[in-house]
Design a protein around this motif. Structure first.
Motif, short mmCIF file in Angstrom:
data_model
loop_
_atom_site.label_atom_id
_atom_site.label_comp_id
_atom_site.label_asym_id
_atom_site.label_seq_id
_atom_site.Cartn_x
_atom_site.Cartn_y
_atom_site.Cartn_z
N ASP A 9 0.82 -1.22 0.00
CA ASP A 9 0.00 0.00 0.00
C ASP A 9 0.85 1.27 0.00
N TRP A 10 1.84 1.30 0.90
CA TRP A 10 2.70 2.48 1.03
C TRP A 10 4.15 2.03 1.22
N ILE A 11 5.06 2.61 0.44
CA ILE A 11 6.50 2.35 0.61
C ILE A 11 7.16 3.65 1.05
N VAL A 12 7.60 3.67 2.29
CA VAL A 12 8.28 4.85 2.86
C VAL A 12 9.77 4.68 2.60
N ASN A 23 1.11 1.63 -3.77
CA ASN A 23 0.76 0.42 -4.53
C ASN A 23 1.89 -0.02 -5.47
N LYS A 24 3.08 -0.13 -4.90
CA LYS A 24 4.24 -0.61 -5.64
C LYS A 24 4.80 -1.86 -4.96
N ASN A 38 7.26 -1.98 -10.31
CA ASN A 38 6.38 -3.07 -10.74
C ASN A 38 7.20 -4.18 -11.37
N PRO A 39 8.08 -4.80 -10.58
CA PRO A 39 8.94 -5.84 -11.15
C PRO A 39 8.15 -7.05 -11.64
N LYS A 50 -0.54 -5.84 0.78
CA LYS A 50 -1.83 -5.16 0.82
C LYS A 50 -2.19 -4.79 2.25
N GLY A 51 -2.58 -3.53 2.45
CA GLY A 51 -2.93 -3.07 3.78
C GLY A 51 -1.72 -2.86 4.68
N LYS A 52 -0.53 -2.71 4.05
CA LYS A 52 0.69 -2.62 4.85
C LYS A 52 1.58 -1.47 4.38
N ILE A 53 2.52 -1.11 5.26
CA ILE A 53 3.50 -0.05 5.00
C ILE A 53 4.89 -0.69 5.03
#
Length: 428
Positions: A9-12, A23-24, A38-39, A50-53
């Motif tokens: 969901d989120w990549i910090v 969404n990557k 998007n490998p 999904k639903g995670k950071i």
């Protein structure tokens, strides 16, 4: 081995631009981050994001891992009494195996809390290194030296350094306890050890008002001025606590390119009187990281809690609600912490070709919802997240926890042995 953190969901990232991706996916091969985006690959392990950071792993810049054994044993005491009447008398009785199980408990706890790297100062470090190796964590480690154990521990420390120089996950360093427990002769011998092996030094400095006043009375100068005059300070020195620095002390640290570790929770619990002069420290561009201190004075190793306490305690101390915003607190536990140890080019951010020290936080928790946008992600990580919200972890490309299950550590064995150790101590 390869890992695909899929559809996160989120990549910090904590990269120089502090980018946050939505969404990557992140693809890891061997120990490196290979691709962010998007490998189109197959991987040995696929972890659903999904639903995670996804965040860089947290770095605990100062702790005493085996002191998990003393958690809750001697609370609500003044530091001097706590050390001299409770902690040090027990530490003298510690056997190497005790430190192994105490450290293994700490490693288990830190994995659960999303800490991928820690800096440790304690005794019987061969056994601590054994626990760290079994856990899979990254660690900076060295035998703590005082005047009273110098003759025995200096050659022991030398052997330990030689054994782990060049190790992929354990980096040896020189641990000087403090200016008040190490004479000038001891400090200079340890500085020489650092110079000979080109490794970091790690020391408690100006933790309490009494320490600083005693120094000024005995030597006519602050501990920092003293350390500078005898030639200890340089870019390899990591000074811990630093609550009672003067502006001139900060200037000296800046001139000598030293690093500082801030331990807000432990400092507040032990009522050490005030926080470091962080506004002046930041203005001087001194490297700063966060640490929990030991579990005997914190009483946990949760770096999420440490980030929150760092921000809110210093806002209160400075009477400034804009001081240490959430992003800065996260920096101090990730990329800025990595720079303290000279490895900002290897860990501390999610960037291609960096080592894969990564944590996945489950944001589907009531206290982490809603997420309004990128800024909310950072605020939630710092002000709302708890260590046990971490779902999965990899260190150096190896999965250490998946779906909240820690791999490679038998928790029941650890709990049983640590309980037995402390029962034997308390009953003596």
């Amino acid at each position: 081995m390869s890992i695909l953190f899929k559809n996160v969901d989120w990549i910090v990232t904590q990269n120089p631009e502090r980018e946050i991706f939505r969404n990557k996916s992140v693809y890891v091969e061997d120990n490196k981050i290979v691709e962010i985006g998007n490998p189109k690959v197959e991987a040995d392990h696929v972890i659903d994001g999904k639903g995670k950071i996804l965040s860089p792993g947290l770095i605990n810049c100062h702790t005493h891992s085996s002191m998990t054994l003393f958690r809750g044993y001697a609370d609500d005491m003044e530091l001097k009494t706590w050390l001299e009447e409770k902690i040090w008398p027990l530490e003298i009785k510690l056997k190497p195996e005790d430190c192994y199980f105490g450290s293994l408990l700490a490693c288990f706890e830190m994995i659960r809390f999303g800490v991928t790297c820690f800096n440790d100062m304690y005794i019987h470090v061969d056994e601590i290194a054994k626990a760290v190796k079994e856990s899979g964590l990254r660690c900076f480690l060295g035998e703590v030296i005082f005047d009273w154990n110098l003759e025995e521990k200096l050659p022991y420390s030398d052997k330990f350094i030689k054994k782990y120089l060049g190790d992929e996950l354990i980096t040896p360093l020189v641990n000087m306890h403090s200016p008040y427990s190490c004479s000038e002769e001891t400090l200079l011998k340890l500085k020489k050890k650092s110079d000979n092996y080109n490794i970091l030094m790690h020391i408690h400095v100006s933790e309490t008002e009494k320490e600083v006043k005693d120094f000024q009375k005995d030597k006519g100068k602050t501990p920092v001025k003293y350390l500078d005059e005898i030639g200890i300070l340089n870019d390899k020195l990591i000074a811990v606590h630093c609550n009672w620095l003067t502006n001139k002390d900060v200037d000296i640290f800046s001139q000598r390119n030293c690093s500082i570790v801030h331990c807000p929770t432990s400092n507040m619990k032990l009522a050490n009187g005030r926080m470091p002069l962080l506004k002046w420290i930041f203005k001087k561009d001194i490297r700063v990281g966060l640490g929990t201190d030991g579990a005997a004075s914190n009483n946990n190793l949760d770096m999420f809690e440490e980030m929150k306490n760092c921000s809110i305690a210093n806002k209160f101390f400075q009477r400034d609600p804009t001081f240490i915003p959430a992003q800065k607190a996260l920096d101090l536990a990730t990329i800025e912490a990595a720079k303290v140890f000279g490895i900002g080019d290897k860990i501390g951010s999610i960037e291609e070709d960096k080592n894969a020290d990564l944590i996945l936080v489950d944001s589907r928790k009531p206290h982490l919802q809603p997420i309004h946008g990128k800024s909310t992600v950072i605020s939630n990580l710092v002000y709302s997240c708890q260590g046990l919200d971490v779902d999965s972890m990899a260190v150096n490309g190896k999965i250490l926890m998946k779906n909240r299950e820690v791999l490679g550590i038998d928790d029941e064995e650890v709990f049983g042995n640590t309980e037995k150790i402390m029962k034997n101590f308390i009953s003596v």
